[in-house]
Design a protein around this motif. Structure first.
Motif, mmCIF file in Angstrom:
data_model
loop_
_atom_site.group_PDB
_atom_site.id
_atom_site.type_symbol
_atom_site.label_atom_id
_atom_site.label_comp_id
_atom_site.label_asym_id
_atom_site.label_seq_id
_atom_site.Cartn_x
_atom_site.Cartn_y
_atom_site.Cartn_z
ATOM 1 N N LYS A 94 0.932 -1.289 -0.142
ATOM 2 C CA LYS A 94 0.019 0.012 0.002
ATOM 3 C C LYS A 94 0.738 1.161 -0.019
ATOM 4 N N ALA A 95 2.249 1.159 -0.150
ATOM 5 C CA ALA A 95 3.004 2.299 -0.166
ATOM 6 C C ALA A 95 3.137 3.157 1.192
ATOM 7 N N LEU A 96 2.765 2.614 2.388
ATOM 8 C CA LEU A 96 2.595 3.095 3.456
ATOM 9 C C LEU A 96 3.942 3.488 3.852
ATOM 10 N N SER A 97 5.069 2.616 3.531
ATOM 11 C CA SER A 97 6.346 2.912 3.789
ATOM 12 C C SER A 97 7.082 1.843 2.906
ATOM 13 N N ASN A 98 8.539 1.782 2.847
ATOM 14 C CA ASN A 98 9.154 1.003 1.965
ATOM 15 C C ASN A 98 10.459 0.376 2.738
ATOM 16 N N LYS A 99 11.091 -0.461 1.969
ATOM 17 C CA LYS A 99 12.148 -1.509 2.644
ATOM 18 C C LYS A 99 13.225 -0.359 3.207
ATOM 19 N N GLU A 100 13.583 0.753 2.403
ATOM 20 C CA GLU A 100 14.796 1.468 2.775
ATOM 21 C C GLU A 100 14.530 2.162 4.311
ATOM 22 N N GLU A 101 13.094 2.829 4.252
ATOM 23 C CA GLU A 101 12.728 3.451 5.397
ATOM 24 C C GLU A 101 12.643 2.427 6.636
ATOM 25 N N ILE A 102 12.201 1.235 6.449
ATOM 26 C CA ILE A 102 12.243 0.224 7.540
ATOM 27 C C ILE A 102 13.307 -0.144 7.877
ATOM 28 N N LEU A 103 14.398 -0.472 6.874
ATOM 29 C CA LEU A 103 15.721 -0.748 7.184
ATOM 30 C C LEU A 103 16.404 0.359 8.055
ATOM 31 N N ALA A 104 16.185 1.505 7.657
ATOM 32 C CA ALA A 104 16.783 2.657 8.311
ATOM 33 C C ALA A 104 16.384 3.063 9.646
ATOM 34 N N ARG A 105 15.098 2.661 10.056
ATOM 35 C CA ARG A 105 14.521 2.725 11.208
ATOM 36 C C ARG A 105 14.711 2.155 11.916
ATOM 37 N N GLU A 106 15.067 0.627 11.657
ATOM 38 C CA GLU A 106 15.460 -0.516 12.581
ATOM 39 C C GLU A 106 16.930 -0.069 13.105
ATOM 40 N N THR A 107 17.775 0.364 12.084
ATOM 41 C CA THR A 107 19.064 0.693 12.440
ATOM 42 C C THR A 107 18.958 1.830 13.637
ATOM 43 N N GLU A 108 18.072 2.784 13.217
ATOM 44 C CA GLU A 108 18.055 4.068 14.606
ATOM 45 C C GLU A 108 17.553 3.436 15.824
ATOM 46 N N TRP A 109 16.528 2.396 15.736
ATOM 47 C CA TRP A 109 16.185 1.907 17.005
ATOM 48 C C TRP A 109 17.213 1.182 17.689
ATOM 49 N N GLN A 110 18.149 0.214 16.870
ATOM 50 C CA GLN A 110 19.313 -0.418 17.196
ATOM 51 C C GLN A 110 20.093 0.579 18.152
ATOM 52 N N ASN A 111 20.389 1.655 17.559
ATOM 53 C CA ASN A 111 21.277 2.562 18.080
ATOM 54 C C ASN A 111 20.674 3.129 19.310
ATOM 55 N N ALA A 112 19.576 3.389 19.344
ATOM 56 C CA ALA A 112 18.607 3.921 20.645
ATOM 57 C C ALA A 112 18.954 2.818 21.713
ATOM 58 N N LEU A 113 18.825 1.828 21.574
ATOM 59 C CA LEU A 113 18.759 0.837 22.490
ATOM 60 C C LEU A 113 20.241 0.661 23.172
ATOM 61 N N ILE A 114 21.303 0.599 22.262
ATOM 62 C CA ILE A 114 22.603 0.817 22.772
ATOM 63 C C ILE A 114 22.721 1.983 23.683
ATOM 64 N N ALA A 115 22.286 3.160 23.256
ATOM 65 C CA ALA A 115 22.532 4.202 24.071
ATOM 66 C C ALA A 115 21.646 4.433 25.087
ATOM 67 N N THR A 116 20.765 3.365 25.624
ATOM 68 C CA THR A 116 19.944 3.552 26.556
ATOM 69 C C THR A 116 20.195 2.650 27.725
ATOM 70 N N PRO A 117 20.539 3.173 28.841
ATOM 71 C CA PRO A 117 20.897 2.389 29.950
ATOM 72 C C PRO A 117 19.583 1.364 30.289
ATOM 73 N N HIS A 118 19.875 0.115 30.714
ATOM 74 C CA HIS A 118 18.836 -0.928 31.146
ATOM 75 C C HIS A 118 17.963 -0.041 32.040
ATOM 76 N N GLY A 119 16.595 -0.326 31.856
ATOM 77 C CA GLY A 119 15.672 0.072 32.969
ATOM 78 C C GLY A 119 15.182 1.469 32.172
ATOM 79 N N GLN A 120 15.665 2.155 31.719
ATOM 80 C CA GLN A 120 15.377 3.605 31.267
ATOM 81 C C GLN A 120 14.465 3.630 30.069
ATOM 82 N N PRO A 121 13.468 4.422 29.888
ATOM 83 C CA PRO A 121 12.719 4.533 28.708
ATOM 84 C C PRO A 121 13.354 4.548 27.417
ATOM 85 N N ILE A 122 13.068 3.500 26.500
ATOM 86 C CA ILE A 122 13.809 3.636 25.275
ATOM 87 C C ILE A 122 13.024 4.667 24.203
#
Lengths: 217, 115
Positions: free
Chosen positions: B79-107
């Motif tokens: 339905k072209a609500l998003s595309n593969k590139e956007e999804i992959l880029a966002r996954e990477t962003e979240w992975q970076n956010a996880l690494i930068a977030t101490p255990h127990g803090q809001p992600i």
């Protein structure tokens, strides 16, 4: 922290040498889609919580209710729960990533226990099901600590003045399960029948177990 | 708008009229589909079809909601609500956010950009 220990990115093994946050692959995929779709306005974030609330009753607190009913009925089981709640809960077949480190806190005439997670919303979902929306809200998280009695009265729980309220702060390491007081007039009830008195809120401490009148009506 | 007919979906486990989830992310994935449907991003038969195709083309042993999520990605792209590139880029962003977030803090996503 030991440098020699390999960093594990497996969410299941609770490697606390590893001090940053983790998600499973599935959690990452859901959050990715959700954040993109919300940002673009294809879904409304508030409606997502409502949808979960509407449909979610079946992950419900039945697992925890069985634990409480057994604790009320079986002195040996209660003893095992006090010693090691994680293992005693697993005896009933309830294990899960976030239900792994459990401790019970028992309500009595003198003490009422209430659970909150001030930092995030750590919650033993394998025992209690999905957290209610309010549990994750900032006002609940801050006010449960600063004015627990007022929060309880908003949940229609009025306790005698002499009952002390203890608030337990869940963490990534430790989750609490409140064992509510067993209602009067339930002598000789089966565990199955007792479990029907145990609500989710009673196991968070924002409610009491149902009275005999409430279930028979 | 009528509530969606869950019974029309291939393979769904219901208790009465209610879906059964074993982990919170499953309920979130479920809610996303209902939310998109309510906003008319797709019709219910369209969703039922994509889900069914996904289930029947799976040769592994993915769980029901893993397939549900895969079908959701498929329909989002279809339905072209998003595309593969956007999804992959966002996954990477979240992975970076996880690494930068101490255990127990809001992600939170912006944690990815904290130095």
């Amino acid at each position: 922290m030991s440098d020699s220990k390999k960093h594990s990115h497996n969410h299941d093994d609770h490697d606390h040498d590893d001090d940053h946050s983790h998600w499973s692959d599935m959690e990452l995929k859901v959050k990715t889609l959700e954040s993109l779709l919300v940002e673009k306005g294809y879904v409304d974030p508030a409606s997502l919580d409502v949808i979960v609330e509407t449909y979610e009753t079946k992950v419900g607190p039945r697992n925890g209710a069985a634990v409480v009913a057994k604790a009320w009925s079986d002195e040996d089981y209660l003893h095992r729960l006090r010693q090691n709640a994680t293992d005693a809960i697993a005896e009933l077949g309830f294990t899960g990533r976030q239900g792994e480190h459990m401790q019970i806190v028992e309500n009595t005439d003198d003490v009422h226990n209430m659970v909150v997670c001030t930092l995030c919303s750590c919650y033993p979902w394998s025992v209690l099901g999905l957290p209610p929306v309010w549990y994750k809200s900032a006002p609940y998280r801050s006010r449960a600590v600063s004015e627990p009695r007022a929060v309880l009265s908003e949940f229609n729980v009025e306790l005698p003045k002499e009952t002390k309220i203890t608030v337990w702060d869940s963490t990534a390491e430790m989750r609490y399960l409140v064992i509510p007081k067993r209602p009067d007039g339930t002598q000789g009830w089966s565990e199955e029948k007792l479990a029907k008195l145990v609500t989710r809120d009673s196991m968070i401490g924002t409610g009491l177990a149902l009275s005999v009148d409430e279930v028979s009506s | 708008m009528n509530p969606p007919n869950l019974k029309s979906l291939d393979g769904i486990v219901l208790d009465g009229d209610e879906p059964v989830f074993s982990e919170p992310w499953e309920a979130q994935a479920f809610a996303l589909v209902i939310g998109l449907y309510e906003k008319k991003a797709f019709t219910w038969p369209e969703w039922a079809e994509v889900l069914s195709t996904t289930i029947h083309s799976d040769e592994g042993c993915a769980s029901y909601y893993e397939l549900w999520l895969k079908a959701l990605e498929t329909i989002v792209m279809k339905k072209a609500l998003s595309n593969k590139e956007e999804i992959l880029a966002r996954e990477t962003e979240w992975q970076n956010a996880l690494i930068a977030t101490p255990h127990g803090q809001p992600i939170e996503l912006q944690n990815a950009y904290k130095s």
